[in-house]
Design a protein around this motif. Structure first.
Motif, PDB file in Angstrom:
ATOM      1  N   VAL A  49     -95.553 -26.323 -62.809  1.00  0.00           N
ATOM      2  CA  VAL A  49     -96.859 -25.155 -62.750  1.00  0.00           C
ATOM      3  C   VAL A  49     -96.213 -24.213 -63.072  1.00  0.00           C
ATOM      4  O   VAL A  49     -95.857 -23.771 -63.091  1.00  0.00           O
ATOM      5  CB  VAL A  49     -97.465 -25.320 -61.458  1.00  0.00           C
ATOM      6  CG1 VAL A  49     -98.002 -26.640 -60.653  1.00  0.00           C
ATOM      7  CG2 VAL A  49     -96.782 -24.571 -60.637  1.00  0.00           C
ATOM      8  N   LYS A  50     -97.304 -23.622 -63.949  1.00  0.00           N
ATOM      9  CA  LYS A  50     -97.756 -22.427 -64.642  1.00  0.00           C
ATOM     10  C   LYS A  50     -98.312 -21.387 -64.239  1.00  0.00           C
ATOM     11  O   LYS A  50     -99.993 -21.667 -64.053  1.00  0.00           O
ATOM     12  CB  LYS A  50     -97.521 -22.551 -66.640  1.00  0.00           C
ATOM     13  CG  LYS A  50     -95.947 -22.966 -67.417  1.00  0.00           C
ATOM     14  CD  LYS A  50     -96.377 -22.986 -68.773  1.00  0.00           C
ATOM     15  CE  LYS A  50     -95.223 -24.156 -68.877  1.00  0.00           C
ATOM     16  NZ  LYS A  50     -94.180 -23.161 -69.026  1.00  0.00           N
ATOM     17  N   ALA A  51     -97.916 -20.722 -64.583  1.00  0.00           N
ATOM     18  CA  ALA A  51     -98.989 -18.992 -63.979  1.00  0.00           C
ATOM     19  C   ALA A  51     -98.990 -17.897 -64.640  1.00  0.00           C
ATOM     20  O   ALA A  51     -97.408 -17.631 -65.030  1.00  0.00           O
ATOM     21  CB  ALA A  51     -98.597 -18.544 -62.165  1.00  0.00           C
ATOM     22  N   LYS A  52     -99.847 -16.933 -64.743  1.00  0.00           N
ATOM     23  CA  LYS A  52     -99.828 -15.652 -65.319  1.00  0.00           C
ATOM     24  C   LYS A  52     -99.497 -15.202 -64.771  1.00  0.00           C
ATOM     25  O   LYS A  52     -98.463 -14.059 -64.966  1.00  0.00           O
ATOM     26  CB  LYS A  52    -100.752 -15.178 -65.904  1.00  0.00           C
ATOM     27  CG  LYS A  52    -101.612 -16.552 -67.537  1.00  0.00           C
ATOM     28  CD  LYS A  52    -102.691 -16.031 -67.415  1.00  0.00           C
ATOM     29  CE  LYS A  52    -104.033 -17.434 -68.713  1.00  0.00           C
ATOM     30  NZ  LYS A  52    -105.290 -16.304 -69.233  1.00  0.00           N
ATOM     31  N   LYS A  53     -99.302 -15.047 -63.851  1.00  0.00           N
ATOM     32  CA  LYS A  53     -98.839 -14.163 -62.609  1.00  0.00           C
ATOM     33  C   LYS A  53     -98.337 -14.736 -61.234  1.00  0.00           C
ATOM     34  O   LYS A  53     -99.280 -15.400 -60.710  1.00  0.00           O
ATOM     35  CB  LYS A  53     -99.653 -12.498 -62.119  1.00  0.00           C
ATOM     36  CG  LYS A  53    -100.422 -12.508 -63.444  1.00  0.00           C
ATOM     37  CD  LYS A  53     -99.366 -11.095 -63.335  1.00  0.00           C
ATOM     38  CE  LYS A  53     -99.655 -10.161 -64.671  1.00  0.00           C
ATOM     39  NZ  LYS A  53     -98.509  -9.279 -65.058  1.00  0.00           N
ATOM     40  N   ILE A  54     -97.032 -14.878 -60.883  1.00  0.00           N
ATOM     41  CA  ILE A  54     -96.815 -15.371 -60.117  1.00  0.00           C
ATOM     42  C   ILE A  54     -96.659 -14.162 -58.068  1.00  0.00           C
ATOM     43  O   ILE A  54     -95.797 -13.375 -58.841  1.00  0.00           O
ATOM     44  CB  ILE A  54     -95.406 -16.216 -60.010  1.00  0.00           C
ATOM     45  CG1 ILE A  54     -95.750 -17.408 -61.046  1.00  0.00           C
ATOM     46  CG2 ILE A  54     -94.792 -16.661 -58.339  1.00  0.00           C
ATOM     47  CD1 ILE A  54     -94.504 -17.729 -61.479  1.00  0.00           C
ATOM     48  N   VAL A  55     -97.503 -14.518 -57.393  1.00  0.00           N
ATOM     49  CA  VAL A  55     -97.123 -12.960 -56.647  1.00  0.00           C
ATOM     50  C   VAL A  55     -96.244 -14.420 -55.447  1.00  0.00           C
ATOM     51  O   VAL A  55     -96.649 -15.110 -54.646  1.00  0.00           O
ATOM     52  CB  VAL A  55     -98.427 -13.346 -55.467  1.00  0.00           C
ATOM     53  CG1 VAL A  55     -98.675 -12.251 -54.763  1.00  0.00           C
ATOM     54  CG2 VAL A  55     -99.621 -12.698 -56.180  1.00  0.00           C
ATOM     55  N   ILE A  56     -94.998 -13.201 -54.789  1.00  0.00           N
ATOM     56  CA  ILE A  56     -94.353 -13.984 -53.448  1.00  0.00           C
ATOM     57  C   ILE A  56     -94.290 -13.217 -52.566  1.00  0.00           C
ATOM     58  O   ILE A  56     -94.412 -11.720 -52.497  1.00  0.00           O
ATOM     59  CB  ILE A  56     -92.373 -13.333 -53.902  1.00  0.00           C
ATOM     60  CG1 ILE A  56     -92.144 -14.040 -55.218  1.00  0.00           C
ATOM     61  CG2 ILE A  56     -91.854 -14.331 -52.662  1.00  0.00           C
ATOM     62  CD1 ILE A  56     -91.146 -14.175 -55.901  1.00  0.00           C
ATOM     63  N   ALA A  57     -94.685 -13.979 -51.313  1.00  0.00           N
ATOM     64  CA  ALA A  57     -95.114 -13.411 -50.825  1.00  0.00           C
ATOM     65  C   ALA A  57     -94.903 -14.133 -48.926  1.00  0.00           C
ATOM     66  O   ALA A  57     -95.450 -14.383 -48.111  1.00  0.00           O
ATOM     67  CB  ALA A  57     -97.002 -13.581 -50.050  1.00  0.00           C
ATOM     68  N   THR A  58     -93.791 -14.078 -49.287  1.00  0.00           N
ATOM     69  CA  THR A  58     -92.999 -15.821 -48.152  1.00  0.00           C
ATOM     70  C   THR A  58     -92.746 -14.953 -46.946  1.00  0.00           C
ATOM     71  O   THR A  58     -92.410 -15.719 -45.885  1.00  0.00           O
ATOM     72  CB  THR A  58     -92.270 -16.105 -48.926  1.00  0.00           C
ATOM     73  OG1 THR A  58     -91.186 -15.274 -49.382  1.00  0.00           O
ATOM     74  CG2 THR A  58     -92.566 -17.501 -50.486  1.00  0.00           C
ATOM     75  N   GLY A  59     -92.504 -13.311 -46.506  1.00  0.00           N
ATOM     76  CA  GLY A  59     -92.028 -13.536 -45.854  1.00  0.00           C
ATOM     77  C   GLY A  59     -90.521 -12.948 -44.813  1.00  0.00           C
ATOM     78  O   GLY A  59     -89.954 -13.023 -45.898  1.00  0.00           O
ATOM     79  N   HIS A  60     -91.278 -12.761 -43.313  1.00  0.00           N
ATOM     80  CA  HIS A  60     -89.510 -13.352 -43.156  1.00  0.00           C
ATOM     81  C   HIS A  60     -89.084 -14.292 -42.050  1.00  0.00           C
ATOM     82  O   HIS A  60     -89.750 -14.957 -42.077  1.00  0.00           O
ATOM     83  CB  HIS A  60     -89.184 -11.821 -41.948  1.00  0.00           C
ATOM     84  CG  HIS A  60     -88.156 -10.716 -42.849  1.00  0.00           C
ATOM     85  ND1 HIS A  60     -88.944  -9.054 -41.772  1.00  0.00           N
ATOM     86  CD2 HIS A  60     -88.173 -10.484 -43.847  1.00  0.00           C
ATOM     87  CE1 HIS A  60     -88.542  -8.025 -43.052  1.00  0.00           C
ATOM     88  NE2 HIS A  60     -88.368  -9.098 -44.196  1.00  0.00           N
ATOM     89  N   VAL A  61     -87.311 -14.911 -41.930  1.00  0.00           N
ATOM     90  CA  VAL A  61     -86.869 -15.715 -41.392  1.00  0.00           C
ATOM     91  C   VAL A  61     -85.883 -14.989 -40.678  1.00  0.00           C
ATOM     92  O   VAL A  61     -85.212 -14.519 -40.742  1.00  0.00           O
ATOM     93  CB  VAL A  61     -86.301 -16.907 -42.050  1.00  0.00           C
ATOM     94  CG1 VAL A  61     -87.912 -17.515 -42.960  1.00  0.00           C
ATOM     95  CG2 VAL A  61     -85.711 -16.410 -43.481  1.00  0.00           C
ATOM     96  N   PRO A  62     -85.613 -16.312 -39.517  1.00  0.00           N
ATOM     97  CA  PRO A  62     -84.252 -15.754 -38.061  1.00  0.00           C
ATOM     98  C   PRO A  62     -83.061 -15.670 -40.060  1.00  0.00           C
ATOM     99  O   PRO A  62     -82.402 -16.381 -40.044  1.00  0.00           O
ATOM    100  CB  PRO A  62     -84.480 -16.737 -37.315  1.00  0.00           C
ATOM    101  CG  PRO A  62     -85.862 -17.793 -37.421  1.00  0.00           C
ATOM    102  CD  PRO A  62     -86.450 -16.998 -39.012  1.00  0.00           C
ATOM    103  N   MET A  63     -82.568 -14.673 -38.869  1.00  0.00           N
ATOM    104  CA  MET A  63     -81.255 -14.816 -40.264  1.00  0.00           C
ATOM    105  C   MET A  63     -80.686 -15.212 -39.275  1.00  0.00           C
ATOM    106  O   MET A  63     -80.072 -15.766 -38.395  1.00  0.00           O
ATOM    107  CB  MET A  63     -80.634 -13.110 -39.510  1.00  0.00           C
ATOM    108  CG  MET A  63     -78.932 -12.632 -40.190  1.00  0.00           C
ATOM    109  SD  MET A  63     -78.894 -10.944 -40.234  1.00  0.00           S
ATOM    110  CE  MET A  63     -78.385 -10.707 -38.134  1.00  0.00           C
ATOM    111  N   GLU A  64     -79.065 -16.135 -40.005  1.00  0.00           N
ATOM    112  CA  GLU A  64     -78.901 -16.879 -39.022  1.00  0.00           C
ATOM    113  C   GLU A  64     -77.282 -15.884 -38.599  1.00  0.00           C
ATOM    114  O   GLU A  64     -76.699 -15.966 -39.742  1.00  0.00           O
ATOM    115  CB  GLU A  64     -77.894 -17.932 -40.155  1.00  0.00           C
ATOM    116  CG  GLU A  64     -77.716 -18.893 -39.546  1.00  0.00           C
ATOM    117  CD  GLU A  64     -76.840 -20.510 -40.730  1.00  0.00           C
ATOM    118  OE1 GLU A  64     -76.583 -21.769 -40.455  1.00  0.00           O
ATOM    119  OE2 GLU A  64     -76.524 -19.300 -42.412  1.00  0.00           O
TER     120      GLU A  64
END
Length: 450
Positions: free
Chosen positions: A129-144
């Motif tokens: 997929v291609k996008a003119k704008k890509i928004v990263i909003a993946t939040g946090h995960v526990p630190m290993e």
């Protein structure tokens, strides 16, 4: 292979990502969104919302215990199975209702974490997929935890899915998550141990109030092992053995379950950011004041995953999502402003803070007064027989405005909001003392704290 093209591609379906997707779709853009977990994000599915359901019941339990012999007989007990069933009534509908709303808006949905192929191209579900704008909003995960036996530890996700409670638990880390879940478990009769590598709990909060909370937690039955580095976790027949090093001595503790509550980190590992030319740092995606990537102008980041300088809190995630949406729709024109931001630890009592501590106020050059008291004899605490009520406030001597407020009380999470309003509105103490606040209420005590 055909390439699918979008105006906006959002990665993450929490409050930040969904706000961007909604706004872009409403504006008539071709929008897609992706998530590698159930739709709706951390807060609604496995974070603040379900946690607060558990907290609510244990608060009732604690209030009843405080009033035993003061008009209350036979304080209630927690039925964990029923409590978890009640919690599920909040959580179960979230993924379905989130996807239904996105589908209604014409947003294409993917159920996998995308990977960058180049600055504007992603691979997801075997598609390009291609996008003119890509928004990263993946939040946090526990630190290993980088220790031997780390495969044996559970996370906050697992705690929120426990079908029954064990006799004993260990929490590695005395931050927000560790302290909140430790209080929930201890009030439900679990033998709880908290291991912390520093010399105090809840770094970032007022040290004296945090120490009061630690004392109250110990009275609840929580055992603390401070200044301890966890070295290994070993599976025994029934329990797990956690080995720590404290003051150059080995200290061991056993429990049926061990939870990693040592902290959370930006969820970027699966994105292949290097191929997308997306710069990142310890705090997340490196962004400018418009929440745009400093290295790839096609990319924006919002919510916990952005290194914007805000706290990883749901209200800011939504705010950052709104800013990104407006900047995508109308070009970069709206910058992130960070107002005084409250934080709350939903233990019992609750610990809340907003604004500066004394060190920060001195470094900023303020001439200020400090008012600090432990006041369990004030009416609002006394009438419910709450054993702890304490506060510290910092007020600028020249302007009379509040620089910081730090509260420890059964209602600190609500009371702190009044301090936020006062600070954002730049109300001085003279104005605040003249307000006809209701009595007797926790909020009304604000006037006696400044």
């Amino acid at each position: 292979m055909a390439v699918e093209e979008y105006d906006v591609f959002v990665i993450g379906t929490g409050s930040a990502g969904k706000k961007v997707a909604d706004a872009a779709a409403e504006a008539g853009m071709r929008v897609a969104i992706a998530d590698n977990r159930e739709y709706g994000g951390t807060c609604a599915n496995r974070g603040c919302d379900p946690k607060k359901v558990l907290v609510g019941v244990t608060q009732v339990l604690q209030h009843a215990r405080n009033l035993e012999g003061k008009g209350i007989e036979n304080p209630p007990k927690v039925n964990w199975k029923d409590l978890m069933a009640f919690k599920e009534t909040f959580v179960d509908p979230v993924p379905f209702t989130t996807e239904r709303a996105l589908k209604k808006e014409g947003i294409k949905m993917y159920h996998q974490s995308p990977e960058f192929i180049d600055e504007e191209t992603l691979s997801v579900e075997g598609k390009t997929v291609k996008a003119k704008k890509i928004v990263i909003a993946t939040g946090h995960v526990p630190m290993e935890l980088k220790i031997s036996g780390r495969e044996h530890v559970l996370t906050s996700d697992d705690f929120l899915e426990l079908s029954e409670l064990p006799e004993s638990m260990i929490f590695i880390g005395a931050g927000y998550i560790g302290m909140e879940f430790a209080h929930i478990a201890a009030r439900c009769g679990v033998k709880v141990t908290v291991i912390e590598r520093s010399d105090k709990i809840l770094n970032g909060f007022d040290a004296q109030l945090a120490e009061y909370l630690k004392e109250d937690s110990e009275k609840l039955g929580i055992k603390f092992i401070m200044n301890a580095d966890v070295k290994s976790i070993e599976k025994l027949t029934k329990n797990f053995r956690v080995s720590t090093e404290q003051d150059e001595k080995e200290v061991e503790v056993k429990a049926e379950l061990v939870f990693n509550t040592a902290g959370r980190i930006p969820a970027t590992a699966a994105l292949n950011l290097e191929k997308g030319n997306v710069a990142y740092e310890k705090g997340g995606i490196t962004v400018n004041s418009f929440l745009q990537s400093t290295s790839n102008p096609k990319v924006y980041a919002c919510g916990d995953v952005s290194a914007s300088g805000t706290l990883p809190l749901t209200p800011f995630s939504g705010q950052e999502g709104r800013i990104v949406a407006k900047n995508i729709l109308k070009g970069n024109h709206l910058e992130l402003e960070i107002p005084p931001t409250p934080s709350v630890v939903f233990t019992q009592p609750q610990l809340a803070t907003v604004g500066m501590n004394e060190k920060e106020a001195k470094e900023a050059g303020h001439d200020f007064n400090v008012k600090e008291e432990n006041v369990p004899d004030w009416y609002n605490a006394k009438h419910i027989n709450a054993p702890r009520y304490a506060f510290k406030t910092l007020v600028d001597k020249n302007t009379g405005q509040i620089l910081g407020a730090h509260l420890l009380s059964p209602d600190a999470g609500e009371t702190i909001n009044l301090f936020v309003l006062a600070m954002v509105g730049k109300l001085d103490t003279g104005t605040l003392k003249g307000l006809p606040l209701t009595y007797p209420t926790w909020g009304g005590d604000m006037k006696a704290m400044i």
